[in-house]
Design a protein around this motif. Sequence first.
Motif, PDB file in Angstrom:
ATOM      1  N   MET A 266      -7.209  27.858   5.206  1.00 22.21           N
ATOM      2  CA  MET A 266      -8.218  26.813   5.236  1.00 22.21           C
ATOM      3  C   MET A 266      -8.263  26.035   3.913  1.00 22.21           C
ATOM      4  O   MET A 266      -8.503  24.841   3.907  1.00 22.21           O
ATOM      5  CB  MET A 266      -9.565  27.477   5.533  1.00 22.21           C
ATOM      6  N   THR A 267      -8.025  26.745   2.828  1.00 21.89           N
ATOM      7  CA  THR A 267      -8.042  26.094   1.522  1.00 21.89           C
ATOM      8  C   THR A 267      -6.933  25.060   1.430  1.00 21.89           C
ATOM      9  O   THR A 267      -7.117  23.999   0.826  1.00 21.89           O
ATOM     10  CB  THR A 267      -7.864  27.146   0.418  1.00 21.89           C
ATOM     11  N   TRP A 268      -5.784  25.344   2.032  1.00 20.00           N
ATOM     12  CA  TRP A 268      -4.667  24.422   1.980  1.00 20.00           C
ATOM     13  C   TRP A 268      -5.000  23.104   2.671  1.00 20.00           C
ATOM     14  O   TRP A 268      -4.520  22.050   2.252  1.00 20.00           O
ATOM     15  CB  TRP A 268      -3.427  25.043   2.621  1.00 20.00           C
TER      16      TRP A 268
ATOM     17  N   TYR B 265      -7.952  21.663   2.714  1.00 20.96           N
ATOM     18  CA  TYR B 265      -8.774  20.895   1.780  1.00 20.96           C
ATOM     19  C   TYR B 265      -7.936  20.330   0.629  1.00 20.96           C
ATOM     20  O   TYR B 265      -8.141  19.195   0.196  1.00 20.96           O
ATOM     21  CB  TYR B 265      -9.911  21.751   1.232  1.00 20.96           C
ATOM     22  N   VAL B 266      -6.993  21.116   0.165  1.00 14.16           N
ATOM     23  CA  VAL B 266      -6.106  20.646  -0.911  1.00 14.16           C
ATOM     24  C   VAL B 266      -5.255  19.476  -0.415  1.00 14.16           C
ATOM     25  O   VAL B 266      -5.109  18.453  -1.107  1.00 14.16           O
ATOM     26  CB  VAL B 266      -5.216  21.803  -1.421  1.00 14.16           C
TER      27      VAL B 266
END
Length: 66
Positions: A1-3, A5-6
Amino acid sequence: MTWIYVAGGLCVAGLVVVGVAGARVVAAARTLKREIAEATAQLEPRRARLTSRGDETTPRAAYDRG
């Protein structure tokens, strides 16, 4: 999930860079247009003066040379 946003942040940052570069190009084009208009305004009277004296600035034809 962080990827996700990045990646989204990088896309937005890239679009900001492209937008800033586009704005600079538009501003430079407006400046260039203004400079061309000023140069044309300065040269137009001289061009008109030279074209009004067509007999002095254009060479005579071969049959007029006598």
